[in-house]
Enzyme design. Structure first.
Site, PDB file in Angstrom:
ATOM      1  N   ARG A   1     -55.383 -12.100   8.189  1.00  0.00           N
ATOM      2  CA  ARG A   1     -55.159 -12.956   9.352  1.00  0.00           C
ATOM      3  C   ARG A   1     -56.421 -13.711   9.731  1.00  0.00           C
ATOM      4  O   ARG A   1     -57.482 -13.129   9.904  1.00  0.00           O
ATOM      5  CB  ARG A   1     -54.668 -12.144  10.542  1.00  0.00           C
ATOM      6  CG  ARG A   1     -53.549 -11.180  10.190  1.00  0.00           C
ATOM      7  CD  ARG A   1     -52.793 -10.812  11.402  1.00  0.00           C
ATOM      8  NE  ARG A   1     -52.205 -12.011  11.950  1.00  0.00           N
ATOM      9  CZ  ARG A   1     -51.044 -12.499  11.557  1.00  0.00           C
ATOM     10  NH1 ARG A   1     -50.364 -11.885  10.627  1.00  0.00           N
ATOM     11  NH2 ARG A   1     -50.575 -13.590  12.084  1.00  0.00           N
TER      12      ARG A   1
ATOM     13  N   PRO B   1     -52.338  -7.083  36.132  1.00  0.00           N
ATOM     14  CA  PRO B   1     -51.892  -5.773  35.676  1.00  0.00           C
ATOM     15  C   PRO B   1     -51.700  -5.759  34.159  1.00  0.00           C
ATOM     16  O   PRO B   1     -50.885  -6.492  33.619  1.00  0.00           O
ATOM     17  CB  PRO B   1     -50.562  -5.573  36.402  1.00  0.00           C
ATOM     18  CG  PRO B   1     -50.472  -6.673  37.411  1.00  0.00           C
ATOM     19  CD  PRO B   1     -51.318  -7.780  36.899  1.00  0.00           C
ATOM     20  N   GLU B   2     -52.495  -4.956  33.485  1.00  0.00           N
ATOM     21  CA  GLU B   2     -52.341  -4.729  32.049  1.00  0.00           C
ATOM     22  C   GLU B   2     -51.884  -3.281  31.867  1.00  0.00           C
ATOM     23  O   GLU B   2     -51.474  -2.652  32.822  1.00  0.00           O
ATOM     24  CB  GLU B   2     -53.672  -4.996  31.328  1.00  0.00           C
ATOM     25  CG  GLU B   2     -54.219  -6.395  31.619  1.00  0.00           C
ATOM     26  CD  GLU B   2     -55.547  -6.675  30.934  1.00  0.00           C
ATOM     27  OE1 GLU B   2     -55.866  -6.024  29.932  1.00  0.00           O
ATOM     28  OE2 GLU B   2     -56.271  -7.564  31.416  1.00  0.00           O
TER      29      GLU B   2
ATOM     30  N   ARG C   1     -47.705 -15.961  43.134  1.00  0.00           N
ATOM     31  CA  ARG C   1     -47.504 -17.097  42.217  1.00  0.00           C
ATOM     32  C   ARG C   1     -46.095 -17.213  41.665  1.00  0.00           C
ATOM     33  O   ARG C   1     -45.809 -18.103  40.876  1.00  0.00           O
ATOM     34  CB  ARG C   1     -48.492 -17.000  41.058  1.00  0.00           C
ATOM     35  CG  ARG C   1     -49.875 -17.368  41.503  1.00  0.00           C
ATOM     36  CD  ARG C   1     -50.823 -17.556  40.369  1.00  0.00           C
ATOM     37  NE  ARG C   1     -52.171 -17.504  40.904  1.00  0.00           N
ATOM     38  CZ  ARG C   1     -53.264 -17.428  40.169  1.00  0.00           C
ATOM     39  NH1 ARG C   1     -53.167 -17.395  38.863  1.00  0.00           N
ATOM     40  NH2 ARG C   1     -54.438 -17.381  40.731  1.00  0.00           N
TER      41      ARG C   1
END
Length: 270
Positions: A151, A2-3, A112
């Site tokens: 970055r 799930p994002e 899990r």
DNA sequence: CCGCCGCCCTGCTTGC
DNA sequence: TGCAAGCAGGGCGGCG
């Protein structure tokens, strides 16, 4: 996994299903999955609380309670939040349950056991380390350009960093980079402004399209009613090693980047 | 502040 | 066919 789009879909389903309900009691079969501050007993604290609303922040579902406390739920990879009717048998791995006074319940299941339901005190700034919401007006191309400047981190790793942008996981990082034709390993600072604008656009678009299709069900994800999403049929690269790139026809490859499986097209992602 | 590493778990895949 | 070993992965704490 799930994002953002999956958690958004779950939160909307929960908002419809449990807003206004009162928690009669919680049952906690696996203690580590129900977290409360020191000196606070989770079960005692939620008893009698009313659900005011349900929202989302990053990949977290946020259940607002009447006292001002919140239940902040992280589903990690295999967590599920499903509303069950009165008398319905336990679902597999149902480790925490919120029983409402009308007999229905919210089941928090996770094979899990990585997921967490965390009780947060009123006013406690629980999301201080979470970055910008990519679907909010704050996420502008200019802001994104500033975020990347200087970055050296590979752009994909930066997309996955929840301290910068909240809610993007492996699926949508891969899909957005494909959409913007950017090689996942490119150092963030090496991207041109046009490329960053393409990525910004691709990211917002893929998240919106997925929400419209109620998320991606590739592993365990189902919504609050237990139904699968639809975006797994619209994926361009994620999980598609060996199949043809729909843009150039060459094979999609899987490599490992930032300790995550990474699917992309060697030909059209530069 | 930044980035990297190891850990948590168990279902699934891989290899013999 | 059966079994054991190894992998996968989001977030977090520890470390440099």
């Amino acid at each position: 996994m799930p994002e953002l789009p999956e958690v958004e879909t779950i939160a909307r389903g929960l908002a419809r299903a449990i807003t206004g309900k009162t928690i009669e009691r919680a049952s906690v079969r696996l203690a580590k999955m129900a977290v409360a501050p020191a000196r606070v007993n989770f079960k005692r604290a939620v008893r009698g609380e009313r659900v005011i609303s349900v929202g989302r922040r990053g990949k977290y579902a946020v259940i607002e309670l009447g006292s001002g406390r919140r239940l902040v739920v992280s589903l990690r990879m295999t967590g599920r939040l499903i509303v069950l009717e009165r008398g319905q048998a336990a679902i597999p791995y149902e480790h925490v349950s919120l029983h409402f006074t009308d007999g229905t319940r919210l089941a928090f299941a996770d094979s899990r056991q990585f997921g967490r339901m965390r009780l947060v005190e009123r006013g406690e700034p629980w999301d201080a380390n979470l970055g910008i919401e990519p679907l909010s007006g704050d996420f502008t191309p200019e802001r994104f350009i500033g975020m990347l400047s200087g970055r050296t981190t590979p752009i994909k790793a930066l997309l996955l960093d929840q301290r910068r942008i909240a809610g993007v996981g492996n699926i949508y990082a891969c899909e957005a980079l494909w959409g913007a034709r950017i090689r996942p390993s490119t150092p963030a600072k090496a991207l041109t402004k046009p490329a960053i604008r393409r990525l910004h656009n691709a990211l917002v678009e893929v998240l919106q399209r997925s929400i419209a299709m109620r998320g991606t069900s590739v592993d365990d994800y189902v919504d609050a009613q237990g139904l699968q999403g639809g975006f797994q049929n619209a994926l361009s690269v994620y999980g598609r090693a060996g199949s043809r790139c729909e843009r150039c026809g060459r094979a999609i490859v899987r490599t490992v980047l930032a300790a995550r499986g990474t699917w992309w097209c060697r030909t059209c992602q530069r």
